[in-house]
Write an enzyme that holds these catalytic residues in place. Structure first.
Site, PDB file in Angstrom:
ATOM      1  N   GLY A  46       0.805  -1.219   0.000  1.00 26.07           N
ATOM      2  CA  GLY A  46       0.000   0.000   0.000  1.00 26.07           C
ATOM      3  C   GLY A  46       0.833   1.263   0.000  1.00 26.07           C
ATOM      4  N   GLY A  47       2.091   1.154  -0.450  1.00 26.17           N
ATOM      5  CA  GLY A  47       2.925   2.346  -0.569  1.00 26.17           C
ATOM      6  C   GLY A  47       3.253   3.008   0.753  1.00 26.17           C
ATOM      7  N   SER A  68       4.703  -5.554  -2.489  1.00 27.20           N
ATOM      8  CA  SER A  68       4.823  -4.124  -2.738  1.00 27.20           C
ATOM      9  C   SER A  68       5.573  -3.448  -1.587  1.00 27.20           C
ATOM     10  CB  SER A  68       3.441  -3.519  -2.970  1.00 27.20           C
ATOM     11  OG  SER A  68       3.540  -2.219  -3.514  1.00 27.20           O
TER      12      SER A  68
END
Length: 544
Positions: free
Chosen positions: A109-110, A189
């Site tokens: 989710g960055g 991610s």
């Protein structure tokens, strides 16, 4: 159908559920177990504090916990809570004498959004392979990664939350019949970049034994926040305060309207940063060695090159064939706008915007990806974006690990399978592009509760689920992703996935498992595109 069960932990007693999964297969789930004191009030922007006792004599762990406070880019709403340091445990059996391998999953989710809760990360497929899954919520955005060292806010609190969760798991997982000596850290991610940071952190390495990184590494440009202290000052200005570092830190620590603070985070990005892709307001920073319990004090690439870690930690790392779809989906620019100004594709670390050198690079990029013409094929634009933000740095990191960290076996993959469970590509409305989007592989490992109601997976999709789960859990159990002959579950597993071999005095090349309709070992995936960027970096006198 479920039954209430209780479990005794050192911090107190918890209440969870025993659930019938399928074919009389049972599993046990415990939601919202606190692994630290709530990071609120005076504990905002502080290292996480261990929780010695649960707040209640019998803690109800049957409900989903709070996620971290975050801003939803799609709905434009602020959701979650500052009180977010919880984890979820799924165990095949808490009554057995057998100890199960443990997989700890860190969501992506960055560093700004996401959560480890059930409706996204339901381990129906993994549980059937007799492993324990633990999912972790941690502080995000400014609360997890704001850094103002001159004011006493060192940063990296989200990473430190994860580290404390790993320690908690080491100390408590035996109560769930988990094996604390067989823990795999797995992330996707930003969660994968986080997991890779833990590999590079001596304190964290004590708490896990294998590593899986999907579409994210600590060495990727977006994984380290730039100008972090300036962003902290800018956030305070957006909230109406200007002052020195100490006063600014005090203001942010005491600021009561946490929703307003979260909603203001993206305003800290400069005009140049907003014009490029994958520029994050807050994320990990390189801390001063003088910080209180610093998490990381050197650049990840320097750590890989200089630290001689004694432990061997087998690693799987890989990426998807169309990472760039996600970047296009979140972009504020249309394809036409990008076409008019391709310089937005070029990382600022390569050249100065508007410079003659930048214009020359733009021409080369247009010629290489688009045959020197306007953008007609959006899939090529997605390829370019994926290469810039993920693929090139992935190849670079594989080479670095092979040269400097060869004591840890490294297995590489590229996920290209295109099936009905590629939910992110569907969500972003890019189904017309062949391949797998950023995150699409997750739903072949985790059961997608929400989306699955509207989708009927094909037989091939279900076979992919079975094979991928078998390969990934074989790695988590034994450190070898090629299942034993007795455990091979399908005709798809007709390969041997070997770790990379260290090459002495030769041009670097590596084997990679390509996951598509068939599983196949390929050499140097996307090598031509990576070579293009290597040559470009060489010409601009930048390090590859």
């Amino acid at each position: 159908m479920s039954t209430i069960v209780t479990l005794d932990l050192p911090q107190g007693k918890i209440m969870g559920e025993k659930v019938i999964l399928s074919h009389e297969k049972l599993y046990y789930k415990f939601f919202g177990i606190p692994y630290a004191k709530p990071p609120v009030g005076s504990l905002r922007f502080q290292n996480p504090q261990p929780l010695e006792h649960f707040p209640k004599e019998l803690l109800d762990c049957t409900k989903q916990p709070n996620s971290s406070l975050q801003f939803n880019a799609f709905t434009k709403e602020v959701t979650g809570s500052e009180d977010c340091l919880y984890l979820n445990v799924y165990s095949p059996d808490v009554t057995s004498e057998n100890k199960f391998p443990v997989i700890v999953y860190i969501h992506g989710g960055g560093f700004m959004t996401g959560y480890g809760n059930r409706h996204i990360l339901y381990p129906k497929f993994l549980i059937e392979e007799n492993v324990i899954l633990v999912t972790v919520n941690y502080r995000l955005g400014a609360f997890g990664f704001l850094s103002l060292p001159d004011g006493g806010i060192s940063g990296n609190y989200g990473l430190k939350d994860q580290q404390l969760a790993l320690k908690w798991i080491q100390e408590n997982i035996t109560s769930f019949n988990g094996d604390p000596k067989n823990v795999t850290l797995f992330g996707q991610s930003a969660g994968a970049a986080s997991a890779h940071f833990h590999f590079l952190c001596n304190e964290s390495r004590k708490y896990f034994h294998k590593l899986i990184c999907h579409s994210g590494l600590a060495t990727m440009e977006w994984a380290i926040s730039q100008n972090a202290q300036e962003k902290a000052f800018k956030l305070a200005e957006c909230l109406g305060f200007t002052g020195n570092a100490v006063d600014t830190a005090h203001f942010l620590q005491k600021f009561e309207n946490s929703h307003e603070l979260i909603a203001s985070m993206y305003k800290v990005l400069s005009k140049e940063e907003r014009g490029h892709f994958l520029r994050l307001p807050f994320g990990p920073v390189i801390e001063s060695p003088n910080s209180e319990k610093p998490f990381i004090t050197k650049n990840p690439i320097d750590i890989i090159k200089t630290e001689q870690f004694a432990e061997s930690i087998p690693i799987i790392m890989g990426y998807t064939s169309q990472e760039g779809i996600m970047l296009m989906a979140y972009s504020s620019k249309t394809v036409e706008e990008i076409d008019l100004d391709l310089s937005c594709l070029i990382p600022s670390t390569i050249c100065e915007p508007e410079s003659h050198q930048c214009k020359n690079i733009v021409n080369k990029v247009r010629k290489f990806y688009f045959n020197g013409k306007s953008i007609e094929d959006v899939s090529k634009l997605c390829e370019a974006l994926g290469d810039i933000c993920f693929v090139v740095d992935f190849h670079k990191t594989v080479e670095l690990h092979n040269e400097y960290q060869s004591q840890s076996p490294l297995y590489c993959f590229k996920f290209a399978y295109d099936g009905k469970l590629n939910f992110y590509k569907v969500r972003y409305k890019y189904e017309h592009i062949k391949g797998a989007c950023h995150g699409d592989e997750l739903y072949y490992l985790f059961y997608p509760n929400e989306a699955a109601e509207h989708v009927q997976p094909s037989e091939q999709d279900l076979q992919m689920v079975k094979t991928l789960c078998k390969v990934w859990t074989s790695f988590s159990k034994y450190g070898n992703p090629t299942p034993d002959k007795k455990e091979k579950c399908s005709e798809n597993i007709d390969f041997v996935w070997n770790p990379l071999s260290k090459l002495e005095n030769k041009k670097f090349s590596f084997d990679c498992l390509e996951i598509d309709n068939k599983f196949a070992i390929v050499k140097d995936p996307d090598g031509e595109r990576v070579e293009f960027w290597k040559q470009l970096l060489f010409e601009t006198k930048r390090n590859y």
